[in-house]
Write a protein that holds these residues in place. Structure first.
Motif, PDB file in Angstrom:
ATOM      1  N   PRO A 111       8.878  11.050 -50.065  1.00  0.00           N
ATOM      2  CA  PRO A 111       8.823   9.832 -49.260  1.00  0.00           C
ATOM      3  C   PRO A 111       8.447  10.207 -47.828  1.00  0.00           C
ATOM      4  N   PHE A 112       7.379   9.604 -47.309  1.00  0.00           N
ATOM      5  CA  PHE A 112       6.936   9.946 -45.965  1.00  0.00           C
ATOM      6  C   PHE A 112       6.159   8.797 -45.353  1.00  0.00           C
ATOM      7  N   ALA A 113       5.972   8.898 -44.041  1.00  0.00           N
ATOM      8  CA  ALA A 113       5.167   7.916 -43.314  1.00  0.00           C
ATOM      9  C   ALA A 113       4.288   8.646 -42.312  1.00  0.00           C
ATOM     10  N   LEU A 114       3.049   8.188 -42.214  1.00  0.00           N
ATOM     11  CA  LEU A 114       2.115   8.657 -41.192  1.00  0.00           C
ATOM     12  C   LEU A 114       1.762   7.472 -40.313  1.00  0.00           C
ATOM     13  N   TYR A 115       1.832   7.673 -39.017  1.00  0.00           N
ATOM     14  CA  TYR A 115       1.328   6.678 -38.073  1.00  0.00           C
ATOM     15  C   TYR A 115       0.028   7.251 -37.534  1.00  0.00           C
ATOM     16  N   ILE A 116      -1.068   6.573 -37.825  1.00  0.00           N
ATOM     17  CA  ILE A 116      -2.392   7.025 -37.420  1.00  0.00           C
ATOM     18  C   ILE A 116      -2.988   5.965 -36.506  1.00  0.00           C
ATOM     19  N   VAL A 121      -3.474  11.304 -35.977  1.00  0.00           N
ATOM     20  CA  VAL A 121      -2.108  11.237 -36.496  1.00  0.00           C
ATOM     21  C   VAL A 121      -1.163  11.385 -35.310  1.00  0.00           C
ATOM     22  N   ARG A 122      -0.398  10.327 -35.055  1.00  0.00           N
ATOM     23  CA  ARG A 122       0.524  10.320 -33.906  1.00  0.00           C
ATOM     24  C   ARG A 122       1.951  10.671 -34.303  1.00  0.00           C
ATOM     25  N   ASN A 123       2.309  10.432 -35.573  1.00  0.00           N
ATOM     26  CA  ASN A 123       3.681  10.705 -36.001  1.00  0.00           C
ATOM     27  C   ASN A 123       3.719  10.908 -37.513  1.00  0.00           C
ATOM     28  N   VAL A 124       4.578  11.816 -37.931  1.00  0.00           N
ATOM     29  CA  VAL A 124       4.833  12.068 -39.348  1.00  0.00           C
ATOM     30  C   VAL A 124       6.337  12.049 -39.546  1.00  0.00           C
ATOM     31  N   GLU A 125       6.790  11.248 -40.475  1.00  0.00           N
ATOM     32  CA  GLU A 125       8.211  11.206 -40.846  1.00  0.00           C
ATOM     33  C   GLU A 125       8.317  11.590 -42.309  1.00  0.00           C
ATOM     34  N   VAL A 126       9.130  12.609 -42.610  1.00  0.00           N
ATOM     35  CA  VAL A 126       9.290  13.038 -43.993  1.00  0.00           C
ATOM     36  C   VAL A 126      10.715  12.796 -44.480  1.00  0.00           C
ATOM     37  N   ASP A 127      11.573  12.336 -43.620  1.00  0.00           N
ATOM     38  CA  ASP A 127      12.955  12.032 -43.977  1.00  0.00           C
ATOM     39  C   ASP A 127      12.996  10.627 -44.565  1.00  0.00           C
ATOM     40  N   GLY A 128      13.271  10.517 -45.853  1.00  0.00           N
ATOM     41  CA  GLY A 128      13.281   9.225 -46.536  1.00  0.00           C
ATOM     42  C   GLY A 128      14.227   8.205 -45.944  1.00  0.00           C
ATOM     43  N   THR A 129      15.220   8.649 -45.160  1.00  0.00           N
ATOM     44  CA  THR A 129      16.151   7.698 -44.540  1.00  0.00           C
ATOM     45  C   THR A 129      15.556   7.067 -43.288  1.00  0.00           C
ATOM     46  N   LYS A 130      14.400   7.551 -42.832  1.00  0.00           N
ATOM     47  CA  LYS A 130      13.800   7.061 -41.594  1.00  0.00           C
ATOM     48  C   LYS A 130      12.476   6.344 -41.837  1.00  0.00           C
ATOM     49  N   LEU A 131      12.360   5.684 -42.960  1.00  0.00           N
ATOM     50  CA  LEU A 131      11.092   5.049 -43.290  1.00  0.00           C
ATOM     51  C   LEU A 131      11.130   3.531 -43.267  1.00  0.00           C
ATOM     52  N   SER A 132      12.226   2.942 -42.861  1.00  0.00           N
ATOM     53  CA  SER A 132      12.278   1.480 -42.803  1.00  0.00           C
ATOM     54  C   SER A 132      11.382   0.982 -41.672  1.00  0.00           C
ATOM     55  N   ALA A 133      10.914  -0.234 -41.801  1.00  0.00           N
ATOM     56  CA  ALA A 133      10.049  -0.820 -40.771  1.00  0.00           C
ATOM     57  C   ALA A 133      10.710  -0.807 -39.395  1.00  0.00           C
ATOM     58  N   PRO A 134      11.981  -1.234 -39.255  1.00  0.00           N
ATOM     59  CA  PRO A 134      12.578  -1.225 -37.917  1.00  0.00           C
ATOM     60  C   PRO A 134      12.610   0.165 -37.274  1.00  0.00           C
ATOM     61  N   PHE A 135      12.936   1.188 -38.050  1.00  0.00           N
ATOM     62  CA  PHE A 135      12.971   2.543 -37.495  1.00  0.00           C
ATOM     63  C   PHE A 135      11.578   2.971 -37.027  1.00  0.00           C
ATOM     64  N   LEU A 136      10.566   2.785 -37.875  1.00  0.00           N
ATOM     65  CA  LEU A 136       9.220   3.212 -37.501  1.00  0.00           C
ATOM     66  C   LEU A 136       8.652   2.379 -36.354  1.00  0.00           C
ATOM     67  N   MET A 137       9.014   1.119 -36.291  1.00  0.00           N
ATOM     68  CA  MET A 137       8.567   0.290 -35.165  1.00  0.00           C
ATOM     69  C   MET A 137       9.128   0.842 -33.855  1.00  0.00           C
ATOM     70  N   GLN A 138      10.372   1.245 -33.865  1.00  0.00           N
ATOM     71  CA  GLN A 138      10.993   1.831 -32.679  1.00  0.00           C
ATOM     72  C   GLN A 138      10.271   3.127 -32.299  1.00  0.00           C
ATOM     73  N   ARG A 139       9.938   3.942 -33.282  1.00  0.00           N
ATOM     74  CA  ARG A 139       9.243   5.205 -33.041  1.00  0.00           C
ATOM     75  C   ARG A 139       7.846   4.949 -32.467  1.00  0.00           C
ATOM     76  N   ILE A 140       7.140   3.963 -33.015  1.00  0.00           N
ATOM     77  CA  ILE A 140       5.789   3.635 -32.525  1.00  0.00           C
ATOM     78  C   ILE A 140       5.856   3.145 -31.083  1.00  0.00           C
ATOM     79  N   ARG A 141       6.823   2.273 -30.779  1.00  0.00           N
ATOM     80  CA  ARG A 141       6.988   1.809 -29.394  1.00  0.00           C
ATOM     81  C   ARG A 141       7.151   2.983 -28.437  1.00  0.00           C
ATOM     82  N   ALA A 142       7.990   3.943 -28.810  1.00  0.00           N
ATOM     83  CA  ALA A 142       8.224   5.116 -27.960  1.00  0.00           C
ATOM     84  C   ALA A 142       6.938   5.921 -27.779  1.00  0.00           C
TER      85      ALA A 142
END
Length: 146
Positions: A111-116, A121-142
């Motif tokens: 389970p992973f997410a790429l923000y491109i 590629v600006r961010n890679v998350e490989v921790d399945g607990t950090k893949l919800s939309a709210p978490f990634l939205m917070q990461r993208i804002r930062a």
């Protein structure tokens, strides 16, 4: 995939398989489409190492569930990676365990997410607990405010 996302800001979400626990975060993306668009996300690509028939049925089920809650899909695209080629290219192959073998799951992705953003590629998350939309939205804002 490169041609498909060219010039866009996208999130690519890989899940172990359609209909599995790792895919349970997908409804958060239906309910947060407006917020993702406000962040400049053009597309959320959700894929699993499944064939297109399985992914199509999974997509239809999720869209129907969202529609029953009054939510339409205007941002999410579902893809299958039947051979695992994209997963391998991303280096996201899930280590084979006896449990996965027992369940008949071979060659799956972590389970992973790429923000491109526009091809970078600006961010890679490989921790399945950090893949919800709210978490990634917070990461993208930062990332956007760096």
């Amino acid at each position: 995939m490169v041609e498909y996302i060219q010039g866009q800001s996208v999130l690519i979400l890989g899940v172990t398989a359609a209909f599995t626990d790792s895919a349970g975060i997908i409804p958060t993306y239906f309910s947060h489409q407006a917020g993702l668009k406000q962040l400049g996300i053009d597309n959320v690509i959700i894929y699993s190492v499944n064939d297109s028939a399985v992914v199509g049925i999974w997509n239809k089920k999720l869209v129907e569930e969202a529609a029953a809650a009054g939510i339409t899909n205007s941002l999410l695209t579902f893809f299958g990676d039947p051979s695992g080629a994209f997963t391998k290219a991303c280096g996201m192959e899930l280590d084979q365990t006896p449990e996965l073998t027992h369940m008949g799951l071979f060659g799956r992705c972590k389970p992973f997410a790429l923000y491109i953003d526009k091809g970078v590629v600006r961010n890679v998350e490989v921790d399945g607990t950090k893949l919800s939309a709210p978490f990634l939205m917070q990461r993208i804002r930062a990332l956007q405010h760096q």
